[in-house]
Write a protein that holds these residues in place. Structure first.
Motif, short mmCIF file in Angstrom:
data_model
loop_
_atom_site.label_atom_id
_atom_site.label_comp_id
_atom_site.label_asym_id
_atom_site.label_seq_id
_atom_site.Cartn_x
_atom_site.Cartn_y
_atom_site.Cartn_z
N PRO A 135 1.01 2.70 5.45
CA PRO A 135 1.55 2.42 4.12
C PRO A 135 2.92 1.74 4.17
O PRO A 135 3.72 1.99 5.07
N ASP A 136 3.16 0.91 3.15
CA ASP A 136 4.48 0.28 2.99
C ASP A 136 5.46 1.26 2.38
O ASP A 136 6.67 1.14 2.55
N LYS A 137 4.93 2.23 1.61
CA LYS A 137 5.80 3.23 0.99
C LYS A 137 5.09 4.57 1.02
O LYS A 137 3.91 4.66 0.72
N LYS A 138 5.84 5.61 1.41
CA LYS A 138 5.33 6.97 1.46
C LYS A 138 5.86 7.68 0.22
O LYS A 138 7.08 7.82 0.06
N LEU A 139 4.96 8.11 -0.63
CA LEU A 139 5.35 8.59 -1.95
C LEU A 139 5.73 10.07 -1.94
O LEU A 139 5.07 10.88 -1.29
N GLU A 140 6.78 10.37 -2.71
CA GLU A 140 7.21 11.75 -2.86
C GLU A 140 7.25 12.12 -4.34
O GLU A 140 7.28 11.24 -5.21
N HIS A 141 7.28 13.43 -4.59
CA HIS A 141 7.25 13.96 -5.95
C HIS A 141 8.35 13.32 -6.80
O HIS A 141 9.51 13.27 -6.39
N ARG A 142 7.94 12.85 -7.98
CA ARG A 142 8.83 12.25 -8.98
C ARG A 142 9.36 10.87 -8.62
O ARG A 142 10.28 10.37 -9.29
N ASP A 143 8.82 10.26 -7.55
CA ASP A 143 9.15 8.84 -7.31
C ASP A 143 8.74 8.04 -8.53
O ASP A 143 7.71 8.34 -9.16
N PHE B 130 0.85 -1.19 0.00
CA PHE B 130 0.00 0.00 0.00
C PHE B 130 0.88 1.24 0.00
O PHE B 130 1.81 1.36 0.81
N MET B 131 0.60 2.15 -0.94
CA MET B 131 1.42 3.36 -1.08
C MET B 131 0.52 4.59 -1.16
O MET B 131 -0.50 4.58 -1.85
N ILE B 132 0.96 5.67 -0.48
CA ILE B 132 0.19 6.92 -0.47
C ILE B 132 1.17 8.07 -0.29
O ILE B 132 2.27 7.88 0.25
N GLY B 133 0.77 9.26 -0.71
CA GLY B 133 1.62 10.44 -0.58
C GLY B 133 2.02 10.71 0.86
O GLY B 133 1.21 10.60 1.78
N LEU B 134 3.28 11.09 1.01
CA LEU B 134 3.85 11.34 2.34
C LEU B 134 2.96 12.27 3.18
O LEU B 134 2.72 12.03 4.35
N GLY B 135 2.44 13.32 2.55
CA GLY B 135 1.65 14.30 3.30
C GLY B 135 0.30 13.81 3.79
O GLY B 135 -0.36 14.48 4.58
N ASP B 136 -0.13 12.64 3.32
CA ASP B 136 -1.42 12.08 3.78
C ASP B 136 -1.24 10.89 4.71
O ASP B 136 -2.24 10.31 5.15
N VAL B 137 -0.01 10.53 5.03
CA VAL B 137 0.22 9.36 5.88
C VAL B 137 -0.47 9.54 7.24
O VAL B 137 -1.12 8.64 7.76
N GLY B 138 -0.38 10.74 7.79
CA GLY B 138 -0.94 11.00 9.11
C GLY B 138 -2.46 10.99 9.15
O GLY B 138 -3.06 10.77 10.20
N SER B 139 -3.10 11.20 8.00
CA SER B 139 -4.57 11.26 8.00
C SER B 139 -5.22 9.94 7.57
O SER B 139 -6.44 9.81 7.58
N VAL B 140 -4.41 8.94 7.21
CA VAL B 140 -4.96 7.64 6.80
C VAL B 140 -5.84 7.07 7.91
O VAL B 140 -6.89 6.49 7.65
#
Ligand SMILES: [Zn+2]
Length: 207
Positions: A107-115, A77-87
């Motif tokens: 999440p297993d991976k916290k996504l950042e811009h241009r990953d 499961f992957m989601i943008g870093l800035g939304d990890v806290g609101s999951v």
């Protein structure tokens, strides 16, 4: 050639996208917002296995079936870093609308811009587009972009939820999405698909 299937899930008709690579039978799912059985039926009928589950943002109507699918298929499961806290801090009124909602796992991976990463033969590039939520992300796959609640056909996502920002949302659309080729097909989180070129001309929310 990858296959893109849209399944409308939940009471807000969220577009859940299943992208699959017919050569490897690997797939990824974007925004499984509910109706886990319907998504499972599609996967099982086609004999495809989701390696990765992506969420464009944390809202319950985009993440409601993540837990069930992760448990069944062992997907990452992957989601943008800035939304990890609101999951795991969902809005109660929204959760109450989503039948069978379960809190997503961390999440297993916290996504950042241009990953960038690959699933089977599917290459994904992450575009961070804050505004609807702080961690809203769009996913560029070939000539297609999956825009969640950032950009809709001739409309844009709400920015009055916790963490939302109108200025950031407009900036994300102008600077990041409108920088893509005009021919790029836009698959939003709700409603019909469109193109970047059409939105540049016809989207009155972005000027
Ligand atoms: Zn949303």
């Amino acid at each position: 050639m990858i296959n893109i299937q849209v399944l409308q899930v939940g009471p807000l008709s969220t577009n859940c996208y299943v992208l699959s690579d017919p050569e490897t039978n690997q797939c990824l799912i974007i925004d499984p917002g509910g109706d886990a059985e319907c998504i499972q039926d599609y996967l099982d009928t086609h004999g495809i296995n989701p390696q990765v589950i992506l969420a464009t943002h944390s809202h319950a109507d985009h993440t409601g079936a993540v837990k069930i699918l992760v448990e069944r298929y062992g997907s990452q499961f992957m989601i943008g870093l800035g939304d990890v806290g609101s999951v795991n801090r969902q809005m109660d009124w929204l959760v109450s609308m989503i039948d069978g909602f379960q809190d997503p796992p961390q999440p297993d991976k916290k996504l950042e811009h241009r990953d960038k990463f690959d699933v089977g033969g599917i290459s994904v590039e992450v575009l961070s587009t804050p505004g609807h939520t702080p961690g809203s992300s769009c996913f560029l796959v070939g000539d297609n972009v999956f825009t969640g609640d950032t950009l809709f056909r001739e409309s844009i996502g709400r920015f009055d939820f916790p963490g939302g920002s109108e200025a950031q949302e407009i900036e994300s659309i102008k600077n990041i999405l409108f920088a893509l080729d005009d021919e790029t097909v836009v698959f939003p989180g709700h409603g019909p698909s469109t193109s970047i070129g059409h939105e540049k001309l016809a989207n009155s929310f972005v000027r």
